[in-house]
Design a protein around this motif. Structure first.
Motif, short mmCIF file in Angstrom:
data_model
loop_
_atom_site.label_atom_id
_atom_site.label_comp_id
_atom_site.label_asym_id
_atom_site.label_seq_id
_atom_site.Cartn_x
_atom_site.Cartn_y
_atom_site.Cartn_z
N LEU A 199 0.87 -1.20 0.00
CA LEU A 199 0.00 0.00 0.00
C LEU A 199 0.90 1.24 0.00
O LEU A 199 0.84 2.08 0.89
CB LEU A 199 -0.95 0.00 1.20
N VAL A 200 1.71 1.34 -1.03
CA VAL A 200 2.72 2.40 -1.09
C VAL A 200 2.67 3.11 -2.45
O VAL A 200 2.48 2.47 -3.49
CB VAL A 200 4.13 1.79 -0.85
N PRO A 201 2.80 4.43 -2.48
CA PRO A 201 2.85 5.15 -3.77
C PRO A 201 4.08 4.74 -4.58
O PRO A 201 5.10 4.34 -4.02
CB PRO A 201 2.94 6.62 -3.33
N LEU A 202 3.98 4.87 -5.90
CA LEU A 202 5.04 4.44 -6.80
C LEU A 202 5.71 5.63 -7.48
O LEU A 202 5.07 6.65 -7.74
CB LEU A 202 4.47 3.50 -7.86
N ARG A 203 7.00 5.46 -7.77
CA ARG A 203 7.78 6.49 -8.46
C ARG A 203 7.78 6.22 -9.96
O ARG A 203 7.79 5.07 -10.40
CB ARG A 203 9.22 6.51 -7.94
N THR A 204 7.81 7.30 -10.72
CA THR A 204 7.89 7.18 -12.18
C THR A 204 9.14 7.91 -12.68
O THR A 204 9.70 8.77 -12.00
CB THR A 204 6.67 7.80 -12.86
N SER A 205 9.55 7.55 -13.89
CA SER A 205 10.70 8.23 -14.50
C SER A 205 10.29 9.55 -15.15
O SER A 205 11.13 10.42 -15.39
CB SER A 205 11.36 7.32 -15.54
N GLN A 206 9.01 9.69 -15.45
CA GLN A 206 8.53 10.91 -16.13
C GLN A 206 8.52 12.11 -15.18
O GLN A 206 7.88 12.06 -14.12
CB GLN A 206 7.12 10.69 -16.69
N ARG A 207 9.17 13.16 -15.56
CA ARG A 207 9.21 14.36 -14.73
C ARG A 207 7.94 15.19 -14.85
O ARG A 207 7.62 15.98 -13.96
CB ARG A 207 10.44 15.21 -15.08
#
Length: 423
Positions: free
Chosen positions: A199-207
Motif C-alpha cells: 500500500l505504497v505510492p510508486l515512483r515514475t521516471s517521467q518528470r
C-alpha cells in the motif's frame, strides 16, 4: 534496574488495534493484563487510517477476505472465524458508536472520525481492568522458568506469564512502528520474512508528473507490464503526485509491483482513461465532437474528454500543438489520441521507502505461529497479533480486520479459553 511490583497473567506489547483487542479480550476473561504502549496514547496508527476516518473493516464474507490475503489467507481463517466483521461492528455499536457501509463494502464510524474508534477501545480497556503503561518501549524479552520478563528501554523489568507481541510493522515510524517486534522475535529464534512496502505510492521516471500533481482520475483502469506478465486492476481511482502515482488502485497493487521490480528494473504502467468505451466508440465520439464544435483549438475541444489539468501534458506527449485547430487534426492524430486515451503510459521505477508505506509486507513467519491460537511454535506462551505477522491485503478495511481478529484470538488463547464470539 527497577522491577515492576506486579507480575501479570498477560502482557501485551503495542497499543494498536491488535494489541488493544488482545488486552481487552484477555481482561474480559478475568486475567490480570498490562498493555505496554511506547506512545502517550493508544491507536496512533488508527488515527491516520482511512484519511483520518478509520476504515475499520469491510462487509465482505470470509472467503473474500481469505482471497485478499492470498497466498497466506488460509492462515487467518481461524482468526476470522473466531471474531469477524459482524462481531467487530457489534463490538463498537454496543458502546454507542454508529457505523456506516460505503462503496466496496468499506465500514467507517458514522462520525467520520478515527478518534471515535479509539474512544471505544479506551472504554473497553478500562472496563476490562487493563493496566496501560504509556511512553514505554520494550527492548527485550527473557524467559525465566514459567514466566517472561519484559525489559524496557530504561531497564525496568515487567513480569508476565504470557506475552502478546502486537508491535505492528515498520511503516509510519512516527506512530511508533519501528520494527521492535521483529527484532525481539528474531532474537527469540523466529524467522522474519523479508520486509517490503505494501500500500505504497510508486515512483515514475517521467518528470512531467509534477505538472499533474494532485490530479485524481476516477473511473479508470490500470495495468502493469513486466515482460510478458500483466497485472490488471478493477475500475477505480488514481492520483498523480510530484514523484509519481498513487491512489487506491495503485496502492492496492503496489505490493505485487514492488515484488516484481526485484526482478525487473522498471515496469510499464498504462492507464485506460475510458474503460467503458471501446476504441471504435471513442472514434465515433471524437468525430461527432469535431463536427459539433467546429473550428476550435484542440486544447478546448479536449475539455470534453479529459480533465483540464491533463490536457497540456496529454497533447504535448503526442506532439500536437495546443493551438492546432480541429480541422487540422489528421486521421493519424485522432488515432493517436484514441490510443493514448486507452493506454496513457508511465514508467514505474520503484516506490517510496517502506517507512512511508501504509502497511508492511513480510514479518514474523506464519510457519512459526499456530493459526488456531496465534501462539508461537518456537516459544510457548508467546503470541503474535496484527501487522507484525507476515502478509498484507489491499486497502478497504481488510488489514484492520486482520489486526482485530488476530488480536482477539491471541487474547482469548492467552487466557486459556476456547474460541467464542465476544458478547
Amino acid at each position: 534496574m527497577r522491577d515492576s511490583a506486579k507480575t501479570y497473567d498477560i502482557a501485551v506489547i503495542g497499543g494498536g488495534p491488535a494489541g488493544s483487542m488482545a488486552a481487552i479480550r484477555a481482561g474480559q476473561l478475568g486475567k490480570s493484563v498490562t498493555l505496554i504502549e511506547r506512545n502517550n496514547s493508544i491507536g496512533s496508527k488508527i488515527m491516520i487510517t482511512g484519511k483520518g476516518r478509520c476504515n475499520l473493516t469491510n462487509s465482505s464474507p470470509i472467503d473474500v477476505f481469505i482471497k485478499k490475503f492470498v497466498p497466506r489467507g488460509e492462515f487467518l481463517r481461524s482468526a476470522f472465524f473466531s471474531f469477524f466483521n459482524e462481531d467487530l461492528m457489534e463490538f463498537f455499536r454496543s458502546k454507542g458508536l454508529d457505523l456506516k457501509v460505503e462503496r466496496q463494502g468499506r465500514v467507517f464510524p458514522a462520525t467520520d472520525k478515527a478518534r471515535s474508534v479509539i474512544s471505544v477501545l479506551e472504554e473497553y480497556l478500562k472496563e476490562s481492568n487493563v493496566d496501560i503503561i504509556y511512553n514505554t518501549r520494550i527492548v527485550g524479552i527473557e524467559r525465566k522458568g514459567n514466566y517472561f520478563v519484559l525489559v524496557t528501554e530504561d531497564g525496568t523489568r515487567i513480569g508476565a506469564k504470557k506475552v502478546v507481541i502486537a508491535t505492528g510493522g515498520v511503516s509510519y515510524k512516527a506512530t511508533g512502528s519501528t520494527g521492535d517486534g521483529f527484532a525481539i522475535a528474531k532474537r527469540l529464534g523466529h524467522t522474519i520474512v523479508a520486509l517490503k512496502p505494501a500500500l505504497v505510492p510508486l515512483r515514475t521516471s517521467q518528470r512531467w508528473v509534477k505538472d499533474l500533481q494532485g490530479l485524481a482520475l476516477e473511473n479508470v483502469r490500470i495495468q502493469f507490464h513486466f515482460g510478458n506478465k500483466r497485472l490488471t486492476s478493477d475500475v477505480g481511482e488514481v492520483m498523480f503526485t510530484h514523484f509519481g502515482i498513487s491512489g487506491p488502485l495503485v496502492l492496492d497493487m503496489s505490493g505485487d509491483v514492488v515484488l516484481a521490480l526485484e526482478k525487473h528494473e522498471e515496469a510499464r504502467m498504462t492507464i485506460d482513461l475510458k474503460p467503458g468505451l471501446k476504441k471504435e466508440q471513442l472514434e465515433s465520439k471524437l468525430v461527432n465532437l469535431f463536427a459539433v464544435k467546429g473550428n476550435i483549438q484542440i486544447k478546448n475541444l479536449m475539455q470534453d474528454v479529459l480533465p483540464k489539468k491533463m490536457i497540456t501534458v496529454f497533447l504535448s506527449l503526442l506532439n500536437i500543438p495546443l493551438s492546432r485547430r480541429t480541422n487540422q487534426i489528421t486521421k493519424e492524430d485522432r488515432r493517436a489520441i484514441i490510443d493514448m486515451l486507452k493506454a496513457f503510459t508511465l514508467t514505474i521505477t520503484g516506490s517510496l521507502p517502506i517507512e512511508e508505506a501504509m502497511v508492511t509486507e513480510g514479518g514474523v513467519s506464519m510457519k512459526d505461529i499456530n493459526p488456531r491460537t496465534m501462539e508461537s511454535r518456537v516459544v510457548p506462551g508467546l503470541y503474535f497479533a496484527g501487522e507484525v505477522i507476515e502478509g498484507a491485503a489491499p486497502s478497504e478495511g481488510y488489514n484492520l480486520q486482520q489486526a482485530f481478529s488476530t488480536g482477539y484470538l491471541a487474547g482469548e488463547n492467552t487466557a486459556g479459553q476456547t474460541s467464542q464470539t465476544m458478547v
